[in-house]
Design an enzyme around this catalytic site. Structure first.
Site, PDB file in Angstrom:
ATOM      1  N   GLU A   1      -2.864   4.764  -2.361  1.00 36.14           N
ATOM      2  CA  GLU A   1      -3.221   4.410  -3.744  1.00 36.14           C
ATOM      3  C   GLU A   1      -4.603   3.770  -3.872  1.00 36.14           C
ATOM      4  OE1 GLU A   1       0.139   2.187  -5.236  1.00 36.14           O
ATOM      5  OE2 GLU A   1       1.486   3.899  -5.035  1.00 36.14           O
TER       6      GLU A   1
ATOM      7  N   GLU B   1       5.202   9.582  -2.454  1.00 36.01           N
ATOM      8  CA  GLU B   1       5.955   8.352  -2.763  1.00 36.01           C
ATOM      9  C   GLU B   1       6.368   8.415  -4.222  1.00 36.01           C
ATOM     10  OE1 GLU B   1       4.177   4.517  -1.579  1.00 36.01           O
ATOM     11  OE2 GLU B   1       4.884   3.706  -3.499  1.00 36.01           O
TER      12      GLU B   1
END
Length: 531
Positions: A207, A324
């Site tokens: 991220e 994810e």
């Protein structure tokens, strides 16, 4: 008489459509059953998924990770998880194999201890003044050995998420400058191969793509760093036939950034990963409403569609994974993202992503937070564990096109069956009061006609797996399979319960009860797409 004479061809068509709607949508207040028609194109598949499509994550969060005043992680971190727990061992073994993605926010603050490293190797310590709220942590070499042996004993296929911020300067606005320093990562990779451990893939970063969470790296620099990782893998694994795949960026999808990154990383990038938390924060009081809202679920298709188009236009062999997905960020929500109702969101994501050629889908988490497949304290399976296991055992790699006419409360997906002839349907009824009876027809390009399930080999049998919540409470953490409660450990064997189907003749109605889920495997339907 006059109205009949003057009725145009369009008029008759209109009347026929009305009649079809009456038949198809008929419902009875006495039986509370809706009716609809499901069409499956059996002539050709529209996408493929990996045989080991189901994946789960293990994270680095320590017990002191808290959200909204609740600390839900316990001892589920990769640094302290009890790897000897028999429930954990059997839960992973049941998939044979289960893909496990190791990573999460703190991976970009993690150092790896190496054999000649004399620096103290300390765990993550909470510090609210630093990025992500924790100081740098360290993975002891002995713990990596323990984890690797656990993965070997369970047959798991492991993807390890590497620290992508090593060597970079992160500014106050989160912008990162400088190239990735791969020194520490190379040491871990070398130790891994020298110890005989098998790694399915190495993923760079978590991220920090696009706008990023806490930090972000420009697409061109990220692509350059990923090419460098591929070069490291090729060099260290030189002479080994099956090399690990190289994966990135493990972030939230942003069209422009992903387009540039995948183009510049080119063939060095074997898998592009993106994350999904499209339900909003775990503290949101409308999570259940969103999960049961067909329009909200439909809105989740855009990232899959856009990424599929990018990869098609690039014209190389890079494939897409969901790296994810926990649905609701900041650790999910107790009695929602770890309860029966969440299976509607989770299975819909699995079905939807498959239709866009997503090869693997990693659920956040296997254990930890309020969205684990396993209970963080007891290690007992939450409802989504059984949903994932049924998908893994029943849904094959070839994805079929479906269309449903009737209530929008039915979600429908179809695959060629796994380890069996025929096809498997996944049907989910979001209606809270009415059952849905589904008439199934299958397009068959070979014979130029449609087959109907009820009239095709009516005396042959199909398998049905009905999932529902205990006592009708969709926020229950206990799930029923064909009206029988699923549980583990009753005989002290710690084994997963057998998932036995109900057998029905093809001629019997295909019915999905209110707020329930049905997997239906129909081996007698031999389709051209599934040969």
């Amino acid at each position: 008489m006059g109205s009949e004479v003057n009725c145009s061809k369009q008029c008759y068509v209109y009347r026929a459509l009305i009649l079809l709607c009456i038949v198809t949508f008929r419902s009875s207040t006495t039986t509370s059953v809706l009716h609809g028609s499901l069409y499956v194109n059996g002539d050709a598949f529209i996408a493929t998924i990996d045989e080991d499509f189901i994946c789960a994550t293990l994270d680095w969060w320590p017990p002191t990770k808290c959200d909204y005043g609740t600390c839900s992680w316990g001892n589920s971190s990769l640094l302290n998880l009890d790897l000897s727990n028999p429930f954990l061992l059997n839960a992973v073994k049941a998939f044979a194999p289960l893909k496990l993605r190791l990573g999460g926010t703190l991976q970009d603050k993690l150092r790896y201890q190496t054999p000649n490293d004399q620096t103290p190797c300390t765990p993550f310590v909470q510090n609210s003044t630093t990025m992500f709220g924790f100081d740098e942590g360290c993975l002891p070499i002995s713990r990596w050995d323990e984890l690797s042996n656990f993965f070997k004993s369970t047959g798991a296929k492991v993807v390890f998420g590497l620290n992508a911020l090593t060597g970079r300067m992160v500014g106050p606005d989160g912008s990162s400058t400088g190239a990735w320093d791969s020194t520490n990562a190379k040491s871990l990779i070398r130790h891994t191969i020298d110890s005989g451990y098998t790694t399915y893939g190495w993923e760079l970063g978590n991220e920090v793509s696009g706008s990023g969470i806490g930090a972000h790296v420009a697409a061109d620099q990220y692509a350059s760093d990923l090419i460098h990782l591929q070069q490291i893998v090729q060099k260290i694994y030189n002479g080994i036939k099956e090399k690990p795949i190289v994966i990135g960026p493990g972030g939230f999808f942003e069209l422009g950034w992903f387009k540039e990154f995948t183009s510049k990383a080119s063939s060095s990038l074997q898998v592009v990963t993106h994350h999904i938390y499209n339900l909003g924060p775990g503290v949101d009081d409308h999570l259940v409403e969103k999960i049961l809202n067909p329009s909200y679920l439909d809105g989740g298709s855009q990232p899959f569609r856009d990424l599929q188009n990018i990869l098609k236009n690039n014209g190389n062999s890079t494939v897409a994974w969901v790296g994810e997905a926990g649905g609701a960020y900041n650790s999910g929500r107790d009695h929602i993202t770890n309860s029966f109702v969440f299976s509607f969101w989770y299975l819909d994501q699995l079905g939807m992503s498959s239709t866009y050629d997503t090869k693997t889908y990693c659920r956040q988490t296997l254990i930890g937070g309020n969205y684990g497949l396993l209970n963080t304290t007891t290690f007992a399976p939450n409802p989504d564990y059984y949903s994932a296991l049924l998908w893994h055992r029943l849904m094959g790699s070839k994805v079929l096109s479906t269309s449903f006419i009737g209530t929008n409360k039915l979600r429908a997906y179809a695959h060629c069956s796994k380890n069996s002839t025929g096809m498997t349907l996944l049907l989910m009824n979001l209606d809270n009061s009415k059952s849905i009876e589904v008439d199934v027809s299958i397009g068959n390009g070979v014979s130029n006609q449609n087959l109907t399930l009820q009239h095709h080999a009516p005396n042959l049998m199909r398998e049905e797996y009905h999932l529902s919540a205990k006592n009708g409470d969709i926020q229950s953490q206990t799930v029923l399979l064909n009206s029988e409660e699923l549980s583990v450990g009753g005989d002290n064997s710690h084994t997963m319960p057998q998932l036995k189907p109900k057998l029905l003749r093809n001629s019997s109605p295909l019915r999905v009860s209110p707020l329930s889920i049905l997997f239906a495997r129909i081996p007698s339907l031999i389709l051209p797409a599934c040969r």
